[in-house]
Design a protein around this motif. Structure first.
Motif, PDB file in Angstrom:
ATOM      1  N   UNK A  34       0.830  -1.208   0.000  1.00  0.00           N
ATOM      2  CA  UNK A  34       0.000   0.000   0.000  1.00  0.00           C
ATOM      3  C   UNK A  34       0.868   1.262   0.000  1.00  0.00           C
ATOM      4  N   UNK A  35       1.984   1.204   0.711  1.00  0.00           N
ATOM      5  CA  UNK A  35       2.921   2.337   0.696  1.00  0.00           C
ATOM      6  C   UNK A  35       3.519   2.518  -0.695  1.00  0.00           C
ATOM      7  N   UNK A  36       3.832   1.398  -1.339  1.00  0.00           N
ATOM      8  CA  UNK A  36       4.361   1.449  -2.712  1.00  0.00           C
ATOM      9  C   UNK A  36       3.335   2.081  -3.659  1.00  0.00           C
ATOM     10  N   UNK A  37       2.095   1.653  -3.526  1.00  0.00           N
ATOM     11  CA  UNK A  37       1.041   2.169  -4.409  1.00  0.00           C
ATOM     12  C   UNK A  37       0.796   3.655  -4.174  1.00  0.00           C
ATOM     13  N   UNK A  38       0.839   4.068  -2.924  1.00  0.00           N
ATOM     14  CA  UNK A  38       0.673   5.500  -2.617  1.00  0.00           C
ATOM     15  C   UNK A  38       1.809   6.306  -3.208  1.00  0.00           C
ATOM     16  N   UNK A  39       3.030   5.797  -3.090  1.00  0.00           N
ATOM     17  CA  UNK A  39       4.193   6.486  -3.652  1.00  0.00           C
ATOM     18  C   UNK A  39       4.040   6.640  -5.168  1.00  0.00           C
ATOM     19  N   UNK A  40       3.648   5.560  -5.828  1.00  0.00           N
ATOM     20  CA  UNK A  40       3.501   5.587  -7.289  1.00  0.00           C
ATOM     21  C   UNK A  40       2.325   6.469  -7.720  1.00  0.00           C
ATOM     22  N   UNK A  41       1.276   6.493  -6.896  1.00  0.00           N
ATOM     23  CA  UNK A  41       0.144   7.375  -7.196  1.00  0.00           C
ATOM     24  C   UNK A  41       0.563   8.841  -7.057  1.00  0.00           C
ATOM     25  N   UNK A  42       1.333   9.145  -6.021  1.00  0.00           N
ATOM     26  CA  UNK A  42       1.811  10.517  -5.826  1.00  0.00           C
ATOM     27  C   UNK A  42       2.681  10.978  -6.983  1.00  0.00           C
ATOM     28  N   UNK A  43       3.324  10.017  -7.646  1.00  0.00           N
ATOM     29  CA  UNK A  43       4.157  10.321  -8.815  1.00  0.00           C
ATOM     30  C   UNK A  43       3.327  10.414 -10.097  1.00  0.00           C
ATOM     31  N   UNK A  44       2.022  10.124  -9.968  1.00  0.00           N
ATOM     32  CA  UNK A  44       1.142  10.192 -11.140  1.00  0.00           C
ATOM     33  C   UNK A  44       1.258   9.001 -12.063  1.00  0.00           C
ATOM     34  N   UNK A  45       1.730   7.852 -11.527  1.00  0.00           N
ATOM     35  CA  UNK A  45       1.971   6.680 -12.365  1.00  0.00           C
ATOM     36  C   UNK A  45       0.844   5.657 -12.324  1.00  0.00           C
ATOM     37  N   UNK A  46      -0.070   5.790 -11.360  1.00  0.00           N
ATOM     38  CA  UNK A  46      -1.208   4.882 -11.257  1.00  0.00           C
ATOM     39  C   UNK A  46      -2.293   5.525 -10.401  1.00  0.00           C
ATOM     40  N   UNK A  47      -3.440   4.836 -10.331  1.00  0.00           N
ATOM     41  CA  UNK A  47      -4.550   5.275  -9.477  1.00  0.00           C
ATOM     42  C   UNK A  47      -4.862   4.150  -8.499  1.00  0.00           C
ATOM     43  N   UNK A  48      -4.866   4.464  -7.229  1.00  0.00           N
ATOM     44  CA  UNK A  48      -5.236   3.451  -6.246  1.00  0.00           C
ATOM     45  C   UNK A  48      -6.747   3.206  -6.271  1.00  0.00           C
ATOM     46  N   UNK A  49      -7.128   1.952  -6.061  1.00  0.00           N
ATOM     47  CA  UNK A  49      -8.528   1.564  -5.993  1.00  0.00           C
ATOM     48  C   UNK A  49      -8.733   0.741  -4.730  1.00  0.00           C
ATOM     49  N   UNK A  50      -9.970   0.350  -4.493  1.00  0.00           N
ATOM     50  CA  UNK A  50     -10.258  -0.511  -3.338  1.00  0.00           C
ATOM     51  C   UNK A  50      -9.565  -1.862  -3.543  1.00  0.00           C
ATOM     52  N   UNK A  51      -8.531  -2.132  -2.756  1.00  0.00           N
ATOM     53  CA  UNK A  51      -7.841  -3.419  -2.823  1.00  0.00           C
ATOM     54  C   UNK A  51      -6.804  -3.548  -3.904  1.00  0.00           C
ATOM     55  N   UNK A  52      -6.477  -2.444  -4.592  1.00  0.00           N
ATOM     56  CA  UNK A  52      -5.496  -2.556  -5.662  1.00  0.00           C
ATOM     57  C   UNK A  52      -5.170  -1.229  -6.316  1.00  0.00           C
ATOM     58  N   UNK A  53      -4.881  -1.282  -7.620  1.00  0.00           N
ATOM     59  CA  UNK A  53      -4.548  -0.071  -8.382  1.00  0.00           C
ATOM     60  C   UNK A  53      -4.823  -0.312  -9.856  1.00  0.00           C
ATOM     61  N   UNK A  54      -5.025   0.767 -10.594  1.00  0.00           N
ATOM     62  CA  UNK A  54      -5.246   0.672 -12.039  1.00  0.00           C
ATOM     63  C   UNK A  54      -4.442   1.754 -12.753  1.00  0.00           C
ATOM     64  N   UNK A  55      -4.279   1.568 -14.052  1.00  0.00           N
ATOM     65  CA  UNK A  55      -3.537   2.544 -14.849  1.00  0.00           C
ATOM     66  C   UNK A  55      -4.357   3.797 -15.108  1.00  0.00           C
ATOM     67  N   UNK A  56      -5.678   3.635 -15.160  1.00  0.00           N
ATOM     68  CA  UNK A  56      -6.555   4.760 -15.483  1.00  0.00           C
ATOM     69  C   UNK A  56      -7.403   5.129 -14.273  1.00  0.00           C
ATOM     70  N   UNK A  57      -7.837   6.371 -14.245  1.00  0.00           N
ATOM     71  CA  UNK A  57      -8.721   6.833 -13.179  1.00  0.00           C
ATOM     72  C   UNK A  57      -9.978   5.964 -13.167  1.00  0.00           C
ATOM     73  N   UNK A  58     -10.246   5.261 -12.058  1.00  0.00           N
ATOM     74  CA  UNK A  58     -11.383   4.344 -12.035  1.00  0.00           C
ATOM     75  C   UNK A  58     -12.737   5.032 -11.920  1.00  0.00           C
ATOM     76  N   UNK A  59     -12.765   6.328 -11.620  1.00  0.00           N
ATOM     77  CA  UNK A  59     -14.040   7.004 -11.429  1.00  0.00           C
ATOM     78  C   UNK A  59     -14.487   7.698 -12.717  1.00  0.00           C
ATOM     79  N   UNK A  60     -15.716   7.440 -13.115  1.00  0.00           N
ATOM     80  CA  UNK A  60     -16.258   7.959 -14.365  1.00  0.00           C
ATOM     81  C   UNK A  60     -17.234   9.100 -14.093  1.00  0.00           C
ATOM     82  N   UNK A  61     -17.023  10.223 -14.762  1.00  0.00           N
ATOM     83  CA  UNK A  61     -17.968  11.339 -14.690  1.00  0.00           C
ATOM     84  C   UNK A  61     -18.871  11.335 -15.914  1.00  0.00           C
ATOM     85  N   UNK A  62     -19.988  12.026 -15.802  1.00  0.00           N
ATOM     86  CA  UNK A  62     -20.951  12.084 -16.893  1.00  0.00           C
ATOM     87  C   UNK A  62     -20.366  12.829 -18.089  1.00  0.00           C
TER      88      UNK A  62
END
Length: 250
Positions: A34-62
């Protein structure tokens, strides 16, 4: 750091990673991952999700339907052709809203009579070209962004309806949270359409997986089939099939 590179390489391949899988592969604790994922997210390299991470922003707007029509056009066309082939002679179907089901409407070539019930105005405009298609347009307030109707009038009509198939378009598919859309009233209408059909078939290009939006339509155990493109992560495909969902890739 080697761990960080492993995580990024895994993401590049699978589009999504889970904390528990990374713990096993890298032989470290969930806290470390989780610390690794937070570090990589802070660098703009991934997006954290519930229980993991994804390359793209998991939240969709209208977004407006005219904007979404330009996205994944080839994939949507292949999905639509495959879905259209599932419609049989003298069938009765429900069609939701969205650009993928609009593509489906363009591919339908009715055999015998066809009864189609839909909330989508563009779908109606496609299907009224055929004299052997009886179209029931659900009534209600028109959502400008989706060119479809929502509200209590549409829900009331569906109280007395039963169809063989429901072709459902969605904004997001999350393995834990389920199917989502950007509008609460649209989600409620989709739930009612789902209850009025013997079989629910989700039409979604691979970019929809691992995504989540504002309003939940249903959990994954309430659907029967998904038609998507070959860009779907093999890991997600396996998990869906383990849930008993038939997945067709085109």
């Amino acid at each position: 750091m080697k761990r960080h590179q492993y995580i990024l390489d895994k993401l590049e391949k699978d589009k999504y990673v889970e904390v528990l899988d990374l713990c096993k592969a890298l032989k470290v604790s969930a806290v470390t991952i989780r610390k690794d994922l937070k570090f990589l997210e802070d660098k703009g390299l991934l997006f954290r999700t519930h229980g993991g991470a994804s390359l793209e922003d998991p939240y969709i707007n209208d977004r407006h339907v005219t904007e979404k029509e330009k996205i994944s056009v080839e994939e949507k066309s292949g999905i639509a052709q495959t879905a259209a082939a599932l419609i049989v002679e003298n069938d009765s179907i429900l069609i939701g809203s969205g650009t993928t089901v609009q593509a489906l409407a363009k591919c339908i070539r009715p055999i015998g009579k066809l009864m189609a019930i839909t909330s989508s105005l563009p779908v109606v405009l496609e299907l009224i070209k055929f004299k052997d298609v009886d179209v029931l347009q659900l009534g209600g307030y028109v959502r400008h962004s989706s060119a479809s109707v929502v509200g209590s009038y549409a829900l009331h009509i569906l109280e007395n309806v039963s169809c063989s198939k429901f072709f459902l378009g969605v904004d997001g598919i999350d393995l834990d949270y389920g199917l989502t859309t950007t509008n609460l009233e649209e989600a409620q209408l989709n739930k009612k359409m789902l209850a009025s059909a013997q079989k629910t078939i989700v039409l979604a290009d691979s970019s929809k997986f691992g995504k989540k939006s504002f309003a939940r339509i249903c959990h994954l155990d309430q659907i029967d089939q998904i038609i998507t493109d070959k860009g779907i992560s093999p890991k997600i495909l396996t998990k869906l099939e383990d849930m008993g969902i038939q997945v067709i890739t085109v």
